[in-house]
Design an enzyme around this catalytic site. Structure first.
Site, mmCIF file in Angstrom:
data_model
loop_
_atom_site.group_PDB
_atom_site.id
_atom_site.type_symbol
_atom_site.label_atom_id
_atom_site.label_comp_id
_atom_site.label_asym_id
_atom_site.label_seq_id
_atom_site.Cartn_x
_atom_site.Cartn_y
_atom_site.Cartn_z
ATOM 1 N N GLU A 87 5.289 -11.346 -5.943
ATOM 2 C CA GLU A 87 4.246 -11.291 -6.398
ATOM 3 C C GLU A 87 3.930 -12.258 -7.638
ATOM 4 O O GLU A 87 4.880 -12.878 -8.447
ATOM 5 C CB GLU A 87 4.000 -9.934 -7.126
ATOM 6 N N ASP A 137 -5.339 -11.240 -0.488
ATOM 7 C CA ASP A 137 -6.737 -11.786 -1.042
ATOM 8 C C ASP A 137 -7.617 -12.175 0.113
ATOM 9 O O ASP A 137 -7.142 -13.049 0.795
ATOM 10 C CB ASP A 137 -6.530 -12.939 -2.066
ATOM 11 N N LYS A 141 -15.622 -15.827 0.733
ATOM 12 C CA LYS A 141 -16.865 -16.943 0.842
ATOM 13 C C LYS A 141 -16.079 -18.276 1.794
ATOM 14 O O LYS A 141 -14.926 -18.380 1.505
ATOM 15 C CB LYS A 141 -17.147 -17.785 -0.465
ATOM 16 N N ASP A 173 -8.868 -5.146 4.851
ATOM 17 C CA ASP A 173 -10.396 -4.167 4.748
ATOM 18 C C ASP A 173 -11.379 -5.078 5.143
ATOM 19 O O ASP A 173 -12.368 -4.863 4.933
ATOM 20 C CB ASP A 173 -10.467 -3.579 3.661
ATOM 21 N N THR A 211 -3.230 1.880 -1.274
ATOM 22 C CA THR A 211 -2.963 1.210 -2.404
ATOM 23 C C THR A 211 -4.399 0.912 -3.285
ATOM 24 O O THR A 211 -5.554 1.413 -2.512
ATOM 25 C CB THR A 211 -2.577 -0.268 -2.004
ATOM 26 N N LYS A 212 -4.426 0.386 -4.239
ATOM 27 C CA LYS A 212 -5.486 0.066 -5.091
ATOM 28 C C LYS A 212 -6.495 -0.483 -4.303
ATOM 29 O O LYS A 212 -7.706 -0.218 -4.242
ATOM 30 C CB LYS A 212 -5.242 -0.710 -6.466
ATOM 31 N N GLU A 214 -6.858 -0.962 -0.969
ATOM 32 C CA GLU A 214 -7.146 -0.145 0.304
ATOM 33 C C GLU A 214 -8.245 0.810 -0.303
ATOM 34 O O GLU A 214 -9.336 0.785 0.315
ATOM 35 C CB GLU A 214 -6.075 0.425 0.769
HETATM 36 C C1 LIG Z 1 -5.861 -8.258 -3.143
HETATM 37 S S1 LIG Z 1 -4.348 -8.006 -3.687
HETATM 38 C C2 LIG Z 1 -3.597 -6.725 -3.118
HETATM 39 C C3 LIG Z 1 -2.382 -6.204 -3.679
HETATM 40 C C4 LIG Z 1 -1.588 -4.812 -2.813
HETATM 41 N N1 LIG Z 1 -0.964 -5.447 -1.769
HETATM 42 C C5 LIG Z 1 -2.679 -3.758 -2.784
HETATM 43 O O1 LIG Z 1 -2.876 -3.505 -1.458
HETATM 44 O O2 LIG Z 1 -2.915 -3.088 -3.724
HETATM 45 C C6 LIG Z 1 -3.519 -9.334 -3.342
HETATM 46 C C7 LIG Z 1 -2.096 -9.784 -4.079
HETATM 47 O O3 LIG Z 1 -1.436 -10.841 -3.553
HETATM 48 C C8 LIG Z 1 -0.984 -11.664 -4.602
HETATM 49 N N2 LIG Z 1 -0.584 -12.998 -4.007
HETATM 50 C C9 LIG Z 1 -1.541 -13.709 -3.495
HETATM 51 N N3 LIG Z 1 -1.258 -14.865 -3.185
HETATM 52 C C10 LIG Z 1 0.143 -14.922 -3.277
HETATM 53 C C11 LIG Z 1 1.393 -15.774 -2.956
HETATM 54 N N4 LIG Z 1 1.245 -16.681 -2.475
HETATM 55 N N5 LIG Z 1 2.722 -15.172 -3.509
HETATM 56 C C12 LIG Z 1 2.847 -13.892 -4.076
HETATM 57 N N6 LIG Z 1 1.919 -13.196 -4.289
HETATM 58 C C13 LIG Z 1 0.579 -13.495 -3.981
HETATM 59 C C14 LIG Z 1 -2.040 -11.726 -5.708
HETATM 60 O O4 LIG Z 1 -1.323 -11.875 -6.892
HETATM 61 C C15 LIG Z 1 -2.440 -10.149 -5.603
HETATM 62 O O5 LIG Z 1 -1.762 -9.339 -6.174
#
Ligand SMILES: C[S@@+](CC[C@H](N)C(=O)[O-])C[C@H]1O[C@@H](n2cnc3c(N)ncnc32)[C@H](O)[C@@H]1O
Length: 232
Positions: A87, A137, A141, A173, A211-212, A214
């Site tokens: 992360e 993520d 866009k 999602d 998860t948050k 989701e």
């Molecule tokens: C939308 S959040 C989802 C978090 C969690 N999996 C959940 O379902 O609640 C996406 C996470 O991926 C992490 N992330 C994005 N690109 C990453 C990368 N290249 N290496 C490590 N973490 C990454 C972001 O910091 C973020 O916390």
């Protein structure tokens, strides 16, 4: 396929936003106490999982675990397995360290780093029994789609880290991203779709918790799309 260093995806594109949010006091204290014990260092190079976990056991990796809800729940349910999380969001790691201390958990290790770099530099090929990426993520866009993590070069790299029959498990999602994931994974010759060609998977017990992200998607009325592919 171009070498990683020649591929623009690996040279420039960052899949994560640089968020400057601070850790809470609890996260910061957990960090001070437990990061030296549970965090692995990218600079140490190739991971020796037996040395890192102090035992021989199948290892699972979660990329972008957010605050670590799914990772901690799985680690608690399956103490016989090793779990590695990557992360880039420091407060998320602080939250997971708090959970590791509270349960307590001994079968989790964490990289505070970019997953692309950790996969390239630290994770040996064919070393993992499973890799999960839940709600990456979405970069909704169109001008930001290039920042999406799930693209062919990345999935090719990920697939190399799985043992034969190892599981790659994704959830999102965002319908547009889900369809893109299906295209990218289906085109990777070293993976096969466990649900059948072109089909999304049923909700899996490997995702023990909502998860948050989701939960947020569901609240906003979006469906959940899940993919399960195995390394051939
Ligand atoms: C939308 S959040 C989802 C978090 C969690 N999996 C959940 O379902 O609640 C996406 C996470 O991926 C992490 N992330 C994005 N690109 C990453 C990368 N290249 N290496 C490590 N973490 C990454 C972001 O910091 C973020 O916390």
């Amino acid at each position: 396929m171009k070498a990683h260093s020649e591929n623009p995806f690996f040279r420039r594109i960052r899949s994560f936003a640089r968020r400057d949010s601070r850790m809470t006091a609890g996260q910061s204290q957990a960090w001070d106490r437990s990061a030296p014990v549970f965090c692995l260092q990218q600079k140490d190079g190739k991971l020796d999982a037996v040395a890192a976990f102090g035992r021989e056991a199948p290892s699972y990796l979660e990329i972008g675990f957010g605050s670590g809800q799914s990772l901690a729940a799985l680690a608690e349910q399956k103490p016989e397995l090793n779990f590695i999380g990557i992360e880039t969001f420091k407060p998320g790691i602080g939250a997971l360290l708090m959970r590791i201390e509270a349960v307590p958990l001994s079968n989790v290790r964490i990289y505070y780093a970019d997953a692309v770099e950790v996969l390239e530099q630290c994770i040996p090929d064919q070393s993992l029994q499973g890799i999960q990426i839940f709600f990456p993520d979405p970069w909704p866009k169109s001008r930001h789609h290039k920042r999406r993590l799930i693209q062919s070069p990345f999935i090719h790299l990920v697939a190399q880290k799985l043992r034969p029959d190892g599981l790659l498990h994704l959830a999102t999602d965002w319908e547009h991203y889900a369809k893109g994931m299906m295209q990218v994974l289906s085109a990777e010759p070293s993976l096969r779709n466990l649900a059948g060609p072109g089909k999304f998977a049923e909700r899996s017990s490997q995702r023990p918790l909502v998860t948050k992200f989701e939960g947020r998607g569901e609240q906003e009325g979006r469906a959940i799309w899940e993919l399960q592919f195995a390394r051939v």
